[in-house]
Design a protein around this motif. Structure first.
Motif, short mmCIF file in Angstrom:
data_model
loop_
_atom_site.label_atom_id
_atom_site.label_comp_id
_atom_site.label_asym_id
_atom_site.label_seq_id
_atom_site.Cartn_x
_atom_site.Cartn_y
_atom_site.Cartn_z
N GLY A 1 0.43 -1.28 -0.13
CA GLY A 1 -0.24 0.10 -0.34
C GLY A 1 0.71 0.79 0.31
N THR A 2 1.70 1.04 1.05
CA THR A 2 3.45 2.76 0.78
C THR A 2 3.19 2.66 -0.52
OG1 THR A 2 3.06 2.03 3.14
CG2 THR A 2 4.36 3.46 1.96
N VAL A 3 4.38 1.21 -1.34
CA VAL A 3 4.37 1.74 -2.69
C VAL A 3 3.51 2.17 -3.58
CG1 VAL A 3 5.78 0.25 -4.18
CG2 VAL A 3 6.65 -0.02 -1.91
N LYS A 4 2.31 1.61 -2.69
CA LYS A 4 1.64 2.23 -4.52
C LYS A 4 0.86 3.62 -4.43
CE LYS A 4 -1.34 -0.72 -3.65
NZ LYS A 4 -2.44 -1.95 -3.87
N GLN A 5 1.14 3.70 -3.24
CA GLN A 5 1.12 5.16 -2.52
C GLN A 5 1.79 6.05 -3.04
OE1 GLN A 5 0.04 6.20 1.85
NE2 GLN A 5 0.28 8.16 0.95
N LYS A 6 3.08 5.82 -3.11
CA LYS A 6 4.17 6.65 -3.01
C LYS A 6 4.49 7.03 -4.26
CE LYS A 6 5.86 7.98 1.13
NZ LYS A 6 5.63 9.52 1.12
N LEU A 7 4.59 5.81 -5.46
CA LEU A 7 4.39 6.19 -6.44
C LEU A 7 3.74 7.11 -6.87
CD1 LEU A 7 4.78 2.45 -7.88
CD2 LEU A 7 6.92 4.00 -8.57
N LEU A 8 2.02 6.78 -6.73
CA LEU A 8 1.13 7.96 -7.30
C LEU A 8 1.47 9.21 -6.94
CD1 LEU A 8 -2.01 5.76 -7.07
CD2 LEU A 8 -0.35 6.02 -9.13
N GLU A 9 2.11 9.39 -5.37
CA GLU A 9 3.06 10.66 -5.71
C GLU A 9 3.57 11.16 -5.97
OE1 GLU A 9 3.46 10.91 -1.44
OE2 GLU A 9 1.78 9.80 -0.56
N LEU A 10 4.47 10.38 -6.67
CA LEU A 10 5.86 10.58 -7.78
C LEU A 10 5.93 11.23 -9.18
CD1 LEU A 10 8.16 7.80 -6.25
CD2 LEU A 10 8.39 10.56 -6.77
N PHE A 11 4.23 9.91 -9.43
CA PHE A 11 3.89 10.53 -11.08
C PHE A 11 2.83 11.91 -11.10
CE2 PHE A 11 0.29 10.47 -13.61
CZ PHE A 11 1.37 10.00 -15.14
N SER A 12 2.15 11.92 -10.51
CA SER A 12 2.00 13.80 -9.59
C SER A 12 3.20 14.67 -9.68
CB SER A 12 1.41 13.80 -8.80
OG SER A 12 -0.42 12.68 -8.57
N ALA A 13 3.97 14.45 -9.10
CA ALA A 13 4.85 15.43 -8.85
C ALA A 13 6.45 16.04 -9.67
CB ALA A 13 5.97 15.15 -6.78
N GLU A 14 6.57 14.60 -10.37
CA GLU A 14 7.81 14.56 -11.12
C GLU A 14 7.73 15.39 -11.98
OE1 GLU A 14 11.55 14.49 -11.49
OE2 GLU A 14 10.60 12.78 -9.94
N GLU A 15 9.03 16.21 -12.12
CA GLU A 15 8.89 17.67 -13.24
C GLU A 15 9.88 17.09 -14.50
OE1 GLU A 15 7.33 19.82 -13.66
OE2 GLU A 15 6.43 20.40 -11.52
N ASN A 16 11.12 16.50 -14.49
CA ASN A 16 11.51 15.90 -15.32
C ASN A 16 10.98 15.02 -16.10
OD1 ASN A 16 13.23 13.63 -16.55
ND2 ASN A 16 15.24 15.33 -16.22
N HIS A 17 10.51 14.95 -17.60
CA HIS A 17 9.82 14.66 -18.61
C HIS A 17 10.75 13.13 -18.35
CE1 HIS A 17 8.61 13.10 -22.30
NE2 HIS A 17 7.32 12.98 -22.35
N SER A 18 11.97 13.12 -18.49
CA SER A 18 11.91 11.67 -18.67
C SER A 18 11.82 10.68 -17.26
CB SER A 18 13.45 11.79 -19.04
OG SER A 18 14.11 9.76 -19.01
N LEU A 19 12.41 11.06 -16.11
CA LEU A 19 11.59 9.91 -14.84
C LEU A 19 10.71 10.25 -15.44
CD1 LEU A 19 13.28 9.19 -12.58
CD2 LEU A 19 12.98 10.92 -11.58
N HIS A 20 9.82 10.98 -15.36
CA HIS A 20 8.33 10.95 -15.36
C HIS A 20 7.64 9.96 -16.12
CE1 HIS A 20 3.85 12.27 -15.57
NE2 HIS A 20 4.31 12.51 -14.46
N ARG A 21 7.98 10.20 -16.94
CA ARG A 21 8.02 8.44 -18.51
C ARG A 21 8.28 7.14 -17.26
NH1 ARG A 21 5.65 7.51 -23.51
NH2 ARG A 21 5.72 5.64 -23.60
N LYS A 22 9.02 6.92 -16.95
CA LYS A 22 9.85 6.39 -15.66
C LYS A 22 9.39 5.13 -14.74
CE LYS A 22 14.69 5.84 -17.48
NZ LYS A 22 14.47 7.01 -18.81
N ILE A 23 8.74 6.78 -14.29
CA ILE A 23 7.73 6.51 -13.28
C ILE A 23 6.02 5.96 -13.66
CG2 ILE A 23 6.13 7.15 -11.25
CD1 ILE A 23 8.81 9.51 -11.17
N SER A 24 5.98 6.28 -15.40
CA SER A 24 4.51 6.41 -15.14
C SER A 24 4.63 4.71 -15.92
CB SER A 24 4.31 6.95 -16.77
OG SER A 24 3.19 6.23 -17.34
N ASP A 25 5.66 4.22 -16.95
CA ASP A 25 6.54 2.61 -17.03
C ASP A 25 6.39 1.91 -14.83
OD1 ASP A 25 6.17 3.65 -18.98
OD2 ASP A 25 8.63 3.33 -19.42
N VAL A 26 6.60 1.87 -14.32
CA VAL A 26 6.54 1.46 -13.65
C VAL A 26 4.82 1.15 -12.49
CG1 VAL A 26 7.25 1.52 -10.34
CG2 VAL A 26 8.87 2.06 -12.37
#
Length: 135
Positions: A42-67
């Motif tokens: 549950g913590t991992v899922k929550q943190k991933l959604l938070e990271l997806f919302s907050a990440e500004e770098n396009h390349s890293l955002h895409r990697k988080i989207s993939d995860v």
């Protein structure tokens, strides 16, 4: 996850962390995801959604989207009710006025659709309306 969440870690380390996280959690013969406790999941899922919302770098955002999309496929295929926040979150992002969130969530829908069509069918009209609005 700690490195990926760290704002002080360099971009290369955070990017590599996203790639490794994706591989370790679900891409192996014996996914680590099945070995961690439900509270940790549950913590991992929550943190991933938070990271997806907050990440500004396009390349890293895409990697988080993939995860998120790969984990979503794995989790929802195994236990459809185990990540109830995911689809509403994706719909919220695609309807936002933030191009980064819109693109990322559309990418997640595209990756997940072939594997989770039965779960997405109940949302087809909503998806159709949203996609019309994006054009």
């Amino acid at each position: 996850l700690t490195i990926l969440c760290s704002s002080t870690a360099d971009l290369g380390s955070r990017s590599e962390s996203a790639i490794l996280m994706r591989r370790v959690l679900i891409k192996k013969e014996e996914p680590m995801w099945d070995k961690v406790s439900p509270p940790v999941q549950g913590t991992v899922k929550q943190k991933l959604l938070e990271l997806f919302s907050a990440e500004e770098n396009h390349s890293l955002h895409r990697k988080i989207s993939d995860v998120v999309s790969d984990l979503g496929i794995y989790v929802l295929y195994q236990q459809p009710e185990s990540w109830q926040e995911l689809l509403p979150f994706m719909f919220q992002c695609v309807q936002s006025q933030n191009p980064r969130l819109m693109e990322g969530s559309l990418n997640m829908f595209a990756q997940m659709a072939p594997f989770l069509m039965s779960h997405l069918q109940q949302h087809l009209q909503t998806m159709y309306t949203i996609l019309q609005g994006c054009m």
